[in-house]
Design a protein around this motif. Structure first.
Motif, mmCIF file in Angstrom:
data_model
loop_
_atom_site.group_PDB
_atom_site.id
_atom_site.type_symbol
_atom_site.label_atom_id
_atom_site.label_comp_id
_atom_site.label_asym_id
_atom_site.label_seq_id
_atom_site.Cartn_x
_atom_site.Cartn_y
_atom_site.Cartn_z
ATOM 1 N N GLY A 84 27.613 43.870 48.011
ATOM 2 C CA GLY A 84 27.397 44.688 49.225
ATOM 3 C C GLY A 84 27.975 46.096 49.067
ATOM 4 N N GLY A 85 27.398 47.046 49.783
ATOM 5 C CA GLY A 85 27.780 48.448 49.653
ATOM 6 C C GLY A 85 29.257 48.715 49.894
ATOM 7 N N SER A 86 29.857 48.051 50.890
ATOM 8 C CA SER A 86 31.260 48.351 51.199
ATOM 9 C C SER A 86 32.169 47.984 50.025
ATOM 10 N N VAL A 106 31.645 50.605 47.196
ATOM 11 C CA VAL A 106 32.341 51.873 47.477
ATOM 12 C C VAL A 106 33.850 51.711 47.254
ATOM 13 N N TYR A 158 35.970 47.725 55.627
ATOM 14 C CA TYR A 158 35.277 46.779 56.497
ATOM 15 C C TYR A 158 36.285 46.212 57.497
ATOM 16 N N HIS A 172 32.252 50.589 57.651
ATOM 17 C CA HIS A 172 31.107 50.703 56.736
ATOM 18 C C HIS A 172 29.748 50.549 57.401
ATOM 19 N N GLY A 173 29.687 49.927 58.556
ATOM 20 C CA GLY A 173 28.358 49.816 59.185
ATOM 21 C C GLY A 173 28.186 48.528 59.950
ATOM 22 N N VAL A 190 31.703 56.112 57.171
ATOM 23 C CA VAL A 190 30.972 56.615 56.002
ATOM 24 C C VAL A 190 29.849 57.590 56.368
ATOM 25 N N ASN A 223 30.077 58.262 51.663
ATOM 26 C CA ASN A 223 30.124 57.542 50.392
ATOM 27 C C ASN A 223 29.843 58.510 49.251
ATOM 28 N N ASN A 269 20.543 43.345 49.651
ATOM 29 C CA ASN A 269 20.953 41.944 49.767
ATOM 30 C C ASN A 269 19.897 41.124 50.526
ATOM 31 N N ARG A 300 18.580 40.973 53.422
ATOM 32 C CA ARG A 300 18.771 40.459 54.778
ATOM 33 C C ARG A 300 17.696 41.056 55.673
ATOM 34 N N ARG A 307 18.411 49.321 60.172
ATOM 35 C CA ARG A 307 19.704 49.947 60.448
ATOM 36 C C ARG A 307 20.381 50.208 59.109
ATOM 37 N N GLU A 308 21.109 51.305 59.011
ATOM 38 C CA GLU A 308 21.785 51.604 57.742
ATOM 39 C C GLU A 308 22.811 52.684 58.053
ATOM 40 N N SER A 309 24.090 52.388 57.896
ATOM 41 C CA SER A 309 25.090 53.392 58.269
ATOM 42 C C SER A 309 25.056 54.577 57.311
ATOM 43 N N PHE A 310 24.675 54.320 56.067
ATOM 44 C CA PHE A 310 24.665 55.385 55.053
ATOM 45 C C PHE A 310 23.464 55.210 54.112
ATOM 46 N N LEU A 363 23.835 53.526 50.620
ATOM 47 C CA LEU A 363 24.376 53.810 49.285
ATOM 48 C C LEU A 363 23.325 53.592 48.195
#
Ligand code: GMT
Length: 375
Positions: free
Chosen positions: A12-14, A17, A92, A121-122, A151, A174, A206, A208, A281-284, A286
């Protein structure tokens, strides 16, 4: 500085990073201690400044759920004392900020002060953390961190909208190690994946529901009707099987390769022509940045923090979530000829420079220094 990093050790991205941050800090001669339940997937322990301490949760039949937070906070207390850690950085919010706060309090009883930096992270905010079952604990842990970072600007706004936050949130985007990124493989081996005339389209996640995997299949279906193309799908998750079914149904099974999780993301991106990220949805995003630094333009949704990374009309294009027609049209626009593709590839690489490790990591170091000043 001696820094303890808590993160998820997965793909996972978190976790990625946090791992890359630890590696960058170690290169700058800081002593970094990763404290988590498994060695992070991208962590190379060869640097003498990097240490890994595993959190074990003994199983006990009385417990329906084994108490990871308890084990983590106890481990943090032990490691912070043993290695005389200066700063604790948790990635996280759930449950890391909560466990970190407990460790901080336990250490306080022994006269030890440890400042805690929490990075949001999101999904810890927008998906899981926002659930009423977790929300009070997440709000409490954020408000009781010494420094809070997010991020993206968009994630900061979401956090302030969804929670009652008293703490200032600092945006630290990030990052990517641009110089370390290999963009000149001599063994790129594109020919193993596709014929010279085929365009290679890639997705990494991932798998999802939030990644809208079915949109990726639909976009690719339109692309492959217009030009010879292959789709490379990297990652594991619940939406993989339905996506494979859809490819069979559309008769494009032979043009789509599902790789599962891979540690060779750079190599795959090396021969990719386009990256798809149509997330709900996507906080950033990466994965989009990793594509861009490998000279791969991005077709994405305009959700969350993605517009802070993918520059519309420059490094790729943005569309409304679910607008498959617009995303397909934009993808074909980029892939239609070699000249246009090359222009977007160079632009993507250029845009990625803004997020270079040398620009972003000093921001974290400055925050650690201000956290140390808090007594
Ligand atoms: O959604 C993922 O791919 C995993 C998730 C995570 O928690 O590791 O990623 C989140 O954090 C990444 C690193 O900061 C961001 O790049 C992703 O955009 C973010 N995912 C979401 O917001 C859905």
């Amino acid at each position: 500085m001696k820094i303890a990093i808590v993160c998820y050790p997965t793909f996972g991205g978190s976790g990625v990073v946090a791992t890359e941050l630890g590696i960058a800090l170690a290169k700058l001669d800081h002593e970094v201690h990763f404290i988590t339940y498994k060695q992070p997937v991208r962590l190379d322990l060869l640097n003498p400044n990097i240490h890994f301490h595993e959190v074990n949760v003994p199983t006990y039949p009385l417990f329906l759920y084994q108490p990871y937070e308890l084990a983590l906070s106890s481990k943090l207390v032990g490691m912070i004392k043993k290695y005389k850690i200066d700063v604790l950085h948790v990635h996280y919010a759930i449950p890391h900020a909560y466990a970190g706060y407990m460790a901080k309090k336990m250490l306080e009883e022994e006269g030890i002060h440890i400042p805690m930096v929490t990075t949001l992270h999101g999904t810890d905010i927008t998906l899981v953390g926002n659930h009423p079952y977790y929300k009070p604990a997440v709000t409490f842990s954020i408000n009781n961190s010494d420094i809070v970072t997010s991020v993206s600007q968009n994630l900061k706004e979401d956090t302030l909208r969804l929670f009652r936050i008293r703490k200032e949130i600092q945006v630290v985007p990030n990052f990517i190690d641009v110089s370390h990124q290999k963009t000149d493989f001599t063994d790129c081996q594109r020919e193993l994946m596709a014929t010279p005339e085929e365009r290679i389209v890639t997705h990494i996640s991932n798998f999802r529901a939030v990644k809208r995997i079915q949109d990726i299949i639909a976009i690719f279906d339109t692309i492959q009707k217009r030009m010879p193309a292959k789709l490379l799908m990297i990652g594991e998750g619940p939406e993989r099987k339905p996506a494979e079914e859809k490819c069979k149904e559309l008769g494009i099974k032979d043009k789509v390769i599902f790789f599962g999780n891979s540690n060779e993301v750079d190599k795959i991106l090396c021969f990719s022509d386009l990256f798809l990220l149509p997330s709900e949805r996507e906080s950033f995003g990466l994965a989009a940045l990793e594509a861009m630094v490998n000279k791969v333009p991005v077709i994405s949704s305009n959700a969350g923090g993605i517009p802070e990374v993918n520059n519309h009309g420059i490094s790729g294009f943005l569309s409304e979530v679910g607008d498959i027609d617009d995303m397909s049209k934009n993808a074909i626009e980029i892939l239609k000829d070699d000249y246009t593709l090359e222009k977007f590839k160079q632009n993507a690489y250029h845009e990625a420079q803004k997020f270079d490790v040398n620009v972003i990591v000093p921001k974290y170091i400055a925050l650690y220094e201000s956290a140390l000043a808090i007594t």
